[in-house]
Write a protein that holds these residues in place. Structure first.
Motif, PDB file in Angstrom:
ATOM      1  N   ARG A   1       0.827  -1.215   0.000  1.00 22.40           N
ATOM      2  CA  ARG A   1       0.000   0.000   0.000  1.00 22.40           C
ATOM      3  C   ARG A   1       0.860   1.263   0.000  1.00 22.40           C
ATOM      4  NH1 ARG A   1      -5.637  -0.663   1.771  1.00 22.40           N
ATOM      5  NH2 ARG A   1      -6.031  -2.892   1.918  1.00 22.40           N
ATOM      6  N   LEU A   2       1.957   1.208   0.768  1.00 23.66           N
ATOM      7  CA  LEU A   2       2.867   2.351   0.801  1.00 23.66           C
ATOM      8  C   LEU A   2       3.510   2.580  -0.563  1.00 23.66           C
ATOM      9  CD1 LEU A   2       4.456   1.640   4.263  1.00 23.66           C
ATOM     10  CD2 LEU A   2       3.158   3.694   3.657  1.00 23.66           C
ATOM     11  N   LYS A   3       3.918   1.500  -1.221  1.00 22.46           N
ATOM     12  CA  LYS A   3       4.502   1.618  -2.559  1.00 22.46           C
ATOM     13  C   LYS A   3       3.503   2.229  -3.539  1.00 22.46           C
ATOM     14  CE  LYS A   3       7.775  -2.251  -2.398  1.00 22.46           C
ATOM     15  NZ  LYS A   3       8.072  -3.577  -2.973  1.00 22.46           N
ATOM     16  N   GLU A   4       2.237   1.799  -3.437  1.00 23.70           N
ATOM     17  CA  GLU A   4       1.196   2.351  -4.319  1.00 23.70           C
ATOM     18  C   GLU A   4       1.036   3.854  -4.122  1.00 23.70           C
ATOM     19  OE1 GLU A   4      -2.317   0.162  -3.373  1.00 23.70           O
ATOM     20  OE2 GLU A   4      -1.613  -1.679  -4.323  1.00 23.70           O
ATOM     21  N   GLN A   5       1.306   4.327  -2.911  1.00 21.41           N
ATOM     22  CA  GLN A   5       1.153   5.747  -2.597  1.00 21.41           C
ATOM     23  C   GLN A   5       2.421   6.545  -2.882  1.00 21.41           C
ATOM     24  OE1 GLN A   5      -1.767   7.225  -1.626  1.00 21.41           O
ATOM     25  NE2 GLN A   5      -2.605   5.213  -2.100  1.00 21.41           N
ATOM     26  N   GLY A   6       3.475   5.861  -3.374  1.00 22.44           N
ATOM     27  CA  GLY A   6       4.693   6.572  -3.743  1.00 22.44           C
ATOM     28  C   GLY A   6       5.746   6.662  -2.651  1.00 22.44           C
ATOM     29  N   CYS A   7       5.637   5.836  -1.638  1.00 27.68           N
ATOM     30  CA  CYS A   7       6.626   5.842  -0.558  1.00 27.68           C
ATOM     31  C   CYS A   7       7.969   5.345  -1.098  1.00 27.68           C
ATOM     32  CB  CYS A   7       6.137   4.951   0.581  1.00 27.68           C
ATOM     33  SG  CYS A   7       7.232   4.971   2.013  1.00 27.68           S
ATOM     34  N   ASP A   8       9.049   6.046  -0.756  1.00 28.12           N
ATOM     35  CA  ASP A   8      10.373   5.721  -1.274  1.00 28.12           C
ATOM     36  C   ASP A   8      11.113   4.675  -0.434  1.00 28.12           C
ATOM     37  OD1 ASP A   8      10.522   7.752  -3.445  1.00 28.12           O
ATOM     38  OD2 ASP A   8      10.276   9.122  -1.748  1.00 28.12           O
ATOM     39  N   TYR A   9      10.984   4.741   0.873  1.00 30.07           N
ATOM     40  CA  TYR A   9      11.711   3.853   1.781  1.00 30.07           C
ATOM     41  C   TYR A   9      10.791   3.428   2.918  1.00 30.07           C
ATOM     42  CZ  TYR A   9      15.852   5.714  -0.535  1.00 30.07           C
ATOM     43  OH  TYR A   9      16.771   6.078  -1.461  1.00 30.07           O
ATOM     44  N   ALA A  10      11.115   2.263   3.504  1.00 25.48           N
ATOM     45  CA  ALA A  10      10.338   1.786   4.638  1.00 25.48           C
ATOM     46  C   ALA A  10      11.252   1.043   5.600  1.00 25.48           C
ATOM     47  CB  ALA A  10       9.215   0.856   4.172  1.00 25.48           C
ATOM     48  N   GLN A  11      10.873   1.047   6.855  1.00 34.92           N
ATOM     49  CA  GLN A  11      11.590   0.277   7.862  1.00 34.92           C
ATOM     50  C   GLN A  11      10.574  -0.270   8.850  1.00 34.92           C
ATOM     51  OE1 GLN A  11      14.163   3.341   9.486  1.00 34.92           O
ATOM     52  NE2 GLN A  11      12.883   3.487  11.300  1.00 34.92           N
ATOM     53  N   GLY A  12      10.959  -1.314   9.540  1.00 33.78           N
ATOM     54  CA  GLY A  12      10.069  -1.900  10.525  1.00 33.78           C
ATOM     55  C   GLY A  12      10.326  -3.385  10.684  1.00 33.78           C
ATOM     56  N   TYR A  13       9.490  -4.054  11.485  1.00 30.03           N
ATOM     57  CA  TYR A  13       9.657  -5.468  11.796  1.00 30.03           C
ATOM     58  C   TYR A  13       9.615  -6.356  10.558  1.00 30.03           C
ATOM     59  CZ  TYR A  13       9.235  -4.793  16.865  1.00 30.03           C
ATOM     60  OH  TYR A  13       9.450  -4.444  18.159  1.00 30.03           O
ATOM     61  N   LEU A  14       8.984  -5.908   9.489  1.00 36.65           N
ATOM     62  CA  LEU A  14       8.957  -6.694   8.252  1.00 36.65           C
ATOM     63  C   LEU A  14      10.380  -6.958   7.752  1.00 36.65           C
ATOM     64  CD1 LEU A  14       7.343  -7.972   5.916  1.00 36.65           C
ATOM     65  CD2 LEU A  14       7.356  -5.727   4.814  1.00 36.65           C
ATOM     66  N   PHE A  15      11.275  -6.033   7.974  1.00 36.47           N
ATOM     67  CA  PHE A  15      12.643  -6.131   7.479  1.00 36.47           C
ATOM     68  C   PHE A  15      13.616  -6.666   8.517  1.00 36.47           C
ATOM     69  CE2 PHE A  15      10.403  -2.668   5.403  1.00 36.47           C
ATOM     70  CZ  PHE A  15      10.424  -3.126   4.097  1.00 36.47           C
ATOM     71  N   GLY A  16      13.313  -6.529   9.781  1.00 30.56           N
ATOM     72  CA  GLY A  16      14.201  -7.022  10.828  1.00 30.56           C
ATOM     73  C   GLY A  16      13.806  -6.477  12.190  1.00 30.56           C
ATOM     74  N   ARG A  17      14.058  -7.285  13.191  1.00 29.44           N
ATOM     75  CA  ARG A  17      13.782  -6.872  14.571  1.00 29.44           C
ATOM     76  C   ARG A  17      14.895  -5.952  15.074  1.00 29.44           C
ATOM     77  NH1 ARG A  17       8.568  -8.017  15.829  1.00 29.44           N
ATOM     78  NH2 ARG A  17       8.013 -10.047  15.068  1.00 29.44           N
ATOM     79  N   PRO A  18      14.600  -5.116  16.050  1.00 24.71           N
ATOM     80  CA  PRO A  18      15.635  -4.253  16.625  1.00 24.71           C
ATOM     81  C   PRO A  18      16.731  -5.104  17.280  1.00 24.71           C
ATOM     82  CG  PRO A  18      13.450  -3.609  17.410  1.00 24.71           C
ATOM     83  CD  PRO A  18      13.290  -4.890  16.665  1.00 24.71           C
ATOM     84  N   VAL A  19      17.963  -4.618  17.225  1.00 19.52           N
ATOM     85  CA  VAL A  19      19.083  -5.284  17.883  1.00 19.52           C
ATOM     86  C   VAL A  19      19.839  -4.252  18.710  1.00 19.52           C
ATOM     87  CG1 VAL A  19      19.343  -7.048  16.107  1.00 19.52           C
ATOM     88  CG2 VAL A  19      20.640  -4.948  15.926  1.00 19.52           C
ATOM     89  N   SER A  20      20.589  -4.743  19.679  1.00 23.29           N
ATOM     90  CA  SER A  20      21.387  -3.845  20.520  1.00 23.29           C
ATOM     91  C   SER A  20      22.558  -3.300  19.710  1.00 23.29           C
ATOM     92  CB  SER A  20      21.918  -4.602  21.742  1.00 23.29           C
ATOM     93  OG  SER A  20      22.878  -5.558  21.327  1.00 23.29           O
TER      94      SER A  20
END
Length: 51
Positions: A21-40
């Motif tokens: 949905r973000l891509k359809e709206q023209g979003c250039d970049y994304a981050q979040g749990y879909l790509f990886g969990r937070p690490v120390s």
């Protein structure tokens, strides 16, 4: 004066549906749990040094 295009970054993306949905709206970049969990910071440093 230098004119640069405005880039859109979405945070907190957790599902493929959200990403699509973000891509359809023209979003250039994304981050979040879909790509990886937070690490120390220590874990990130170890990963960077080993690659």
């Amino acid at each position: 004066m230098c004119h640069r295009p405005l880039l859109i970054v979405a945070e907190g993306v957790e599902t493929e549906d959200q990403l699509n949905r973000l891509k359809e709206q023209g979003c250039d970049y994304a981050q979040g749990y879909l790509f990886g969990r937070p690490v120390s910071a220590d874990t990130l440093l170890e990963k960077l040094q080993s690659s």
